[in-house]
Design an enzyme around this catalytic site. Structure first.
Site, PDB file in Angstrom:
ATOM      1  N   SER A 224       0.837  -1.203   0.000  1.00 50.11           N
ATOM      2  CA  SER A 224       0.000   0.000   0.000  1.00 50.11           C
ATOM      3  C   SER A 224       0.864   1.243   0.000  1.00 50.11           C
ATOM      4  CB  SER A 224      -0.858  -0.019   1.268  1.00 50.11           C
ATOM      5  OG  SER A 224      -1.452   1.246   1.486  1.00 50.11           O
TER       6      SER A 224
ATOM      7  N   TYR B   4      -1.347  -0.097  10.427  1.00 54.38           N
ATOM      8  CA  TYR B   4      -1.671  -0.725   9.144  1.00 54.38           C
ATOM      9  C   TYR B   4      -0.490  -0.597   8.169  1.00 54.38           C
ATOM     10  CZ  TYR B   4      -3.524  -1.244   4.434  1.00 54.38           C
ATOM     11  OH  TYR B   4      -3.687  -1.605   3.127  1.00 54.38           O
TER      12      TYR B   4
ATOM     13  N   LYS C 211       2.276  -3.482   6.472  1.00 57.30           N
ATOM     14  CA  LYS C 211       2.558  -3.652   5.041  1.00 57.30           C
ATOM     15  C   LYS C 211       4.061  -3.547   4.773  1.00 57.30           C
ATOM     16  CE  LYS C 211      -1.496  -4.522   3.536  1.00 57.30           C
ATOM     17  NZ  LYS C 211      -1.819  -5.784   2.858  1.00 57.30           N
TER      18      LYS C 211
HETATM   19  N1  LIG Z   1      -8.830  -1.029  -0.774  1.00 61.77           N
HETATM   20  C1  LIG Z   1      -7.775  -0.235  -0.771  1.00 61.77           C
HETATM   21  O1  LIG Z   1      -7.919   0.966  -0.963  1.00 61.77           O
HETATM   22  C2  LIG Z   1      -6.390  -0.779  -0.560  1.00 61.77           C
HETATM   23  C3  LIG Z   1      -5.294   0.070  -0.718  1.00 61.77           C
HETATM   24  C4  LIG Z   1      -4.000  -0.461  -0.536  1.00 61.77           C
HETATM   25  C5  LIG Z   1      -3.831  -1.804  -0.236  1.00 61.77           C
HETATM   26  N2  LIG Z   1      -4.922  -2.602  -0.058  1.00 61.77           N
HETATM   27  C6  LIG Z   1      -4.708  -4.017   0.282  1.00 61.77           C
HETATM   28  O2  LIG Z   1      -5.378  -4.831  -0.662  1.00 61.77           O
HETATM   29  C7  LIG Z   1      -5.790  -6.042  -0.065  1.00 61.77           C
HETATM   30  C8  LIG Z   1      -7.256  -6.297  -0.345  1.00 61.77           C
HETATM   31  O3  LIG Z   1      -8.020  -5.214   0.158  1.00 61.77           O
HETATM   32  P1  LIG Z   1      -9.574  -5.063  -0.136  1.00 61.77           P
HETATM   33  O4  LIG Z   1      -9.838  -3.615  -0.302  1.00 61.77           O
HETATM   34  O5  LIG Z   1     -10.008  -6.002  -1.195  1.00 61.77           O
HETATM   35  O6  LIG Z   1     -10.162  -5.503   1.285  1.00 61.77           O
HETATM   36  P2  LIG Z   1     -11.265  -6.605   1.646  1.00 61.77           P
HETATM   37  O7  LIG Z   1     -11.478  -6.486   3.118  1.00 61.77           O
HETATM   38  O8  LIG Z   1     -12.442  -6.489   0.753  1.00 61.77           O
HETATM   39  O9  LIG Z   1     -10.504  -7.954   1.292  1.00 61.77           O
HETATM   40  C9  LIG Z   1      -9.688  -8.663   2.182  1.00 61.77           C
HETATM   41  C10 LIG Z   1     -10.087 -10.124   2.084  1.00 61.77           C
HETATM   42  O10 LIG Z   1      -9.213 -10.916   2.874  1.00 61.77           O
HETATM   43  C11 LIG Z   1      -9.976 -11.797   3.702  1.00 61.77           C
HETATM   44  N3  LIG Z   1      -9.144 -12.031   4.885  1.00 61.77           N
HETATM   45  C12 LIG Z   1      -8.755 -11.129   5.820  1.00 61.77           C
HETATM   46  N4  LIG Z   1      -7.932 -11.702   6.713  1.00 61.77           N
HETATM   47  C13 LIG Z   1      -7.776 -13.005   6.323  1.00 61.77           C
HETATM   48  C14 LIG Z   1      -7.027 -14.107   6.799  1.00 61.77           C
HETATM   49  N5  LIG Z   1      -6.260 -14.002   7.890  1.00 61.77           N
HETATM   50  N6  LIG Z   1      -7.113 -15.290   6.160  1.00 61.77           N
HETATM   51  C15 LIG Z   1      -7.885 -15.423   5.052  1.00 61.77           C
HETATM   52  N7  LIG Z   1      -8.610 -14.412   4.543  1.00 61.77           N
HETATM   53  C16 LIG Z   1      -8.547 -13.216   5.165  1.00 61.77           C
HETATM   54  C17 LIG Z   1     -11.274 -11.090   3.945  1.00 61.77           C
HETATM   55  O11 LIG Z   1     -12.354 -11.946   4.257  1.00 61.77           O
HETATM   56  C18 LIG Z   1     -11.494 -10.384   2.590  1.00 61.77           C
HETATM   57  O12 LIG Z   1     -12.177 -11.214   1.677  1.00 61.77           O
HETATM   58  C19 LIG Z   1      -5.436  -5.917   1.417  1.00 61.77           C
HETATM   59  O13 LIG Z   1      -4.208  -6.572   1.641  1.00 61.77           O
HETATM   60  C20 LIG Z   1      -5.307  -4.420   1.615  1.00 61.77           C
HETATM   61  O14 LIG Z   1      -4.454  -4.119   2.687  1.00 61.77           O
HETATM   62  C21 LIG Z   1      -6.188  -2.137  -0.222  1.00 61.77           C
HETATM   63  O1  LIG Z   2     -15.883  11.964   3.391  1.00 59.22           O
HETATM   64  C1  LIG Z   2     -14.673  12.124   3.160  1.00 59.22           C
HETATM   65  C2  LIG Z   2     -13.773  11.047   3.005  1.00 59.22           C
HETATM   66  C3  LIG Z   2     -12.431  11.307   2.761  1.00 59.22           C
HETATM   67  N1  LIG Z   2     -12.005  12.591   2.652  1.00 59.22           N
HETATM   68  C4  LIG Z   2     -10.603  12.871   2.312  1.00 59.22           C
HETATM   69  O2  LIG Z   2     -10.342  12.209   1.084  1.00 59.22           O
HETATM   70  C5  LIG Z   2      -8.968  11.832   1.016  1.00 59.22           C
HETATM   71  C6  LIG Z   2      -8.894  10.350   0.694  1.00 59.22           C
HETATM   72  O3  LIG Z   2      -9.359   9.634   1.830  1.00 59.22           O
HETATM   73  P1  LIG Z   2      -9.599   8.057   1.820  1.00 59.22           P
HETATM   74  O4  LIG Z   2     -10.061   7.691   3.181  1.00 59.22           O
HETATM   75  O5  LIG Z   2     -10.456   7.675   0.668  1.00 59.22           O
HETATM   76  O6  LIG Z   2      -8.157   7.457   1.511  1.00 59.22           O
HETATM   77  P2  LIG Z   2      -6.747   7.690   2.228  1.00 59.22           P
HETATM   78  O7  LIG Z   2      -5.895   8.443   1.263  1.00 59.22           O
HETATM   79  O8  LIG Z   2      -6.895   8.204   3.573  1.00 59.22           O
HETATM   80  O9  LIG Z   2      -6.214   6.180   2.415  1.00 59.22           O
HETATM   81  C7  LIG Z   2      -6.261   5.183   1.437  1.00 59.22           C
HETATM   82  O10 LIG Z   2      -5.056   5.123   0.763  1.00 59.22           O
HETATM   83  C8  LIG Z   2      -3.924   4.850   1.549  1.00 59.22           C
HETATM   84  C9  LIG Z   2      -2.737   4.852   0.644  1.00 59.22           C
HETATM   85  O11 LIG Z   2      -2.446   6.149   0.264  1.00 59.22           O
HETATM   86  C10 LIG Z   2      -4.071   3.531   2.267  1.00 59.22           C
HETATM   87  O12 LIG Z   2      -3.925   2.456   1.341  1.00 59.22           O
HETATM   88  C11 LIG Z   2      -5.401   3.431   2.965  1.00 59.22           C
HETATM   89  O13 LIG Z   2      -5.619   2.094   3.363  1.00 59.22           O
HETATM   90  C12 LIG Z   2      -6.542   3.842   2.085  1.00 59.22           C
HETATM   91  O14 LIG Z   2      -7.727   3.902   2.852  1.00 59.22           O
HETATM   92  C13 LIG Z   2      -8.362  12.184   2.391  1.00 59.22           C
HETATM   93  O15 LIG Z   2      -7.721  13.423   2.278  1.00 59.22           O
HETATM   94  C14 LIG Z   2      -9.580  12.337   3.293  1.00 59.22           C
HETATM   95  O16 LIG Z   2      -9.405  13.251   4.352  1.00 59.22           O
HETATM   96  C15 LIG Z   2     -12.867  13.667   2.823  1.00 59.22           C
HETATM   97  O17 LIG Z   2     -12.462  14.824   2.766  1.00 59.22           O
HETATM   98  N2  LIG Z   2     -14.182  13.394   3.058  1.00 59.22           N
END
Ligand SMILES: NC(=O)c1ccc[n+]([C@@H]2O[C@H](COP(=O)([O-])OP(=O)(O)OC[C@H]3O[C@@H](n4cnc5c(N)ncnc54)[C@H](O)[C@@H]3O)[C@@H](O)[C@H]2O)c1
Ligand SMILES: O=c1ccn([C@@H]2O[C@H](COP(=O)(O)OP(=O)(O)O[C@H]3O[C@H](CO)[C@H](O)[C@H](O)[C@H]3O)[C@@H](O)[C@H]2O)c(=O)[nH]1
Length: 324
Positions: free
Chosen positions: A117, A141, A145
Site C-alpha cells: 500500500s 496498518y 505492510k
Molecule cells: N482497498 C484499498 O484501498 C487498498 C489500498 C492499498 C492496499 N490494499 C490491500 O489490498 C488487499 C485487499 O483489500 P480489499 O480492499 O479487497 O479488502 P477486503 O477487506 O475487501 O478484502 C480482504 C479479504 O481478505 C480476507 N481475509 C482477511 N484476513 C484473512 C485471513 N487471515 N485469512 C484469510 N482471509 C482473510 C477477507 O475476508 C477479505 O475477503 C489488502 O491486503 C489491503 O491491505 C487495499
Molecule cells: O468523506 C470524506 C472522506 C475522505 N475525505 C478525504 O479524502 C482523502 C482520501 O481519503 P480516503 O479515506 O479515501 O483514503 P486515504 O488516502 O486516507 O487512504 C487510502 O489510501 C492509503 C494509501 O495512500 C491507504 O492504502 C489506505 O488504506 C486507504 O484507505 C483524504 O484526504 C480524506 O481526508 C474527505 O475529505 N471526506
C-alpha cells in the site's frame, strides 16, 4: 499449475480472480470471509474457507491444488481500526503472511505477489512518490505492510521465490456492479452515503498547502489494478533469475478532495450540492501521488480508466446495496 489467491472473496481480490481467469490462468481462492463475500467467487473457482494463520490448511491446499503461484491479498485494511487494535493487525497481516511464506517455502512455491500500500510511505513530502522515496508509515496498518514487504523479500531471496510487492494508491470503482466495494471507508463510498441520505458530503480540511486547500490523492480503478497483478504474475513466471520487484500502482495524476466531490456530484446527478468543510482528519498527508512510470517500464502496464469511470462504476455497485 494453479494460482492461490488469498483474500479472493474481497473487493480487490475478486477482481484479481476475474482478471487471472480471463487471462486463462487456473485459480483457487483462500478466504476466511471476515470481510469477504463467498458469492463474489465464481462457482467454478474452488473456495477454501479458512485463514492464512492455519498452517495445516495451507499445506493441504497447496498439495491438493498443486499451487505454484500465490497472490496474497488477505489482510485487515482499516487505518483507524489498526490504531485501536494493533496486535490484531500484526497478527492477521504479519503473522498471517509469515505462516503463508513458511507454507510456501515448504511446498516449493516459486512466485509471490504481495498487496502492499502507499500507506508504507506515510507523509511523503515530495510531489511524486517514487518507489525509492523513504518508507515511514504513520500507523500500524502501514507498518504491517512495510514489515510484510521486508519479510517477503528476505524469504524470497533465501528460498528462491520471485516476489512482486505492489503498492496500491487510492483504489476505487468496480469491474461489474456485483464486485463493488461494500465497505464505507474511503472517500467515494463515504460521499455516496451522504448523498443518498440527502446530507452534505464532507471535506476533511481545506487549509492544506495545496492549490485548493484540500488533500490530493492518486486514484486507480480496481480493474486496472487487477490487470497489474496479471502483468506482475506473468513477469514472475517468465524464465530467468529470481525476481524482486517493488512497484507503485497509481495513475500519476493528483485529484483534490474538492475536485473529487464535485466530480462525484456531477456523475451521480447531484449537481448543486455543496460540500461541508469540517476540521482535518488526523494523519492525512496533504498530497500522495505516485510516480507511476516504473511499472510501465518494467511490465508495460498502464492504467486505462479515468476517475469519472471509477465513480460511475462504483455508483452502479452502490445501487445494489442491501441486496447482498
Ligand atoms: N482497498 C484499498 O484501498 C487498498 C489500498 C492499498 C492496499 N490494499 C490491500 O489490498 C488487499 C485487499 O483489500 P480489499 O480492499 O479487497 O479488502 P477486503 O477487506 O475487501 O478484502 C480482504 C479479504 O481478505 C480476507 N481475509 C482477511 N484476513 C484473512 C485471513 N487471515 N485469512 C484469510 N482471509 C482473510 C477477507 O475476508 C477479505 O475477503 C489488502 O491486503 C489491503 O491491505 C487495499
Ligand atoms: O468523506 C470524506 C472522506 C475522505 N475525505 C478525504 O479524502 C482523502 C482520501 O481519503 P480516503 O479515506 O479515501 O483514503 P486515504 O488516502 O486516507 O487512504 C487510502 O489510501 C492509503 C494509501 O495512500 C491507504 O492504502 C489506505 O488504506 C486507504 O484507505 C483524504 O484526504 C480524506 O481526508 C474527505 O475529505 N471526506
Amino acid at each position: 499449475m494453479s494460482y492461490l489467491i488469498t483474500g479472493g472473496a474481497g473487493y480487490i481480490g475478486s477482481h484479481v480472480v476475474r482478471a487471472l481467469r480471463e487471462a486463462g490462468e487456473p485459480v483457487v481462492v483462500l478466504d476466511n470471509l471476515t470481510t469477504g463475500i463467498a458469492d463474489r467467487v465464481p462457482e467454478d473457482v474452488p473456495l477454501v474457507v479458512g485463514s492464512t494463520l492455519d498452517r495445516a490448511l495451507l499445506d493441504r491446499t497447496f498439495a491438493a491444488h498443486e499451487i505454484t503461484d500465490v497472490v496474497h491479498l488477505a489482510a485487515k485494511k482499516q487505518v483507524g481500526e489498526s490504531v485501536e487494535m494493533p496486535l490484531h493487525y500484526y497478527r492477521e497481516n504479519v503473522h498471517g503472511l509469515q505462516t503463508l511464506l513458511e507454507a510456501m517455502a515448504a511446498a516449493g512455491v516459486g512466485r509471490f505477489v504481495f498487496s502492499s500500500s502507499a500507506a508504507v510511505y506515510g507523509m511523503p513530502d515530495v510531489d511524486l512518490v517514487t518507489e525509492d522515496t523513504p518508507c515511514a508509515p504513520i500507523n500500524p496498518y502501514g507498518e504491517t505492510k512495510l514489515v510484510g514487504e521486508w519479510m517477503a523479500r528476505a524469504v524470497g531471496k533465501a528460498h528462491g521465490i520471485s516476489t512482486a510487492c505492489l503498492r496500491y494508491f487510492n483504489v476505487a470503482g468496480a469491474a461489474t456492479p456485483e464486485l463493488a466495494d461494500t465497505g464505507v471507508f474511503n472517500i467515494v463510498p463515504m460521499v455516496f452515503e451522504k448523498l443518498t441520505e440527502g446530507a452534505a458530503p464532507r471535506i476533511f480540511g481545506d487549509d492544506y498547502d495545496t492549490p485548493d486547500g484540500t488533500c490530493i490523492r492518486d486514484y486507480i480503478h480496481v480493474a486496472d489494478l487487477a490487470d497489474a497483478h496479471v502483468a506482475a504474475a506473468r513477469r514472475l513466471a517468465e524464465p530467468g533469475p529470481v525476481r524482486d520487484l517493488t512497484l507503485n500502482i497509481g495513475r500519476g495524476e493528483g485529484v483534490s478532495v474538492r475536485e473529487m466531490i464535485d466530480l462525484i456530484c456531477e456523475v451521480t446527478g447531484h449537481q448543486g450540492v455543496t460540500a461541508q468543510v469540517t476540521p482535518r482528519r488526523p494523519g492525512d498527508p496533504a498530497r500522495v501521488v505516485a510516480a507511476a512510470d516504473r511499472i510501465t517500464r518494467e511490465l508495460g502496464w498502464k492504467a486505462r480508466h479515468d476517475v469519472r469511470e471509477m465513480i460511475a462504476s462504483a455508483w452502479a455497485g452502490w445501487g445494489l446495496r442491501g441486496r447482498h
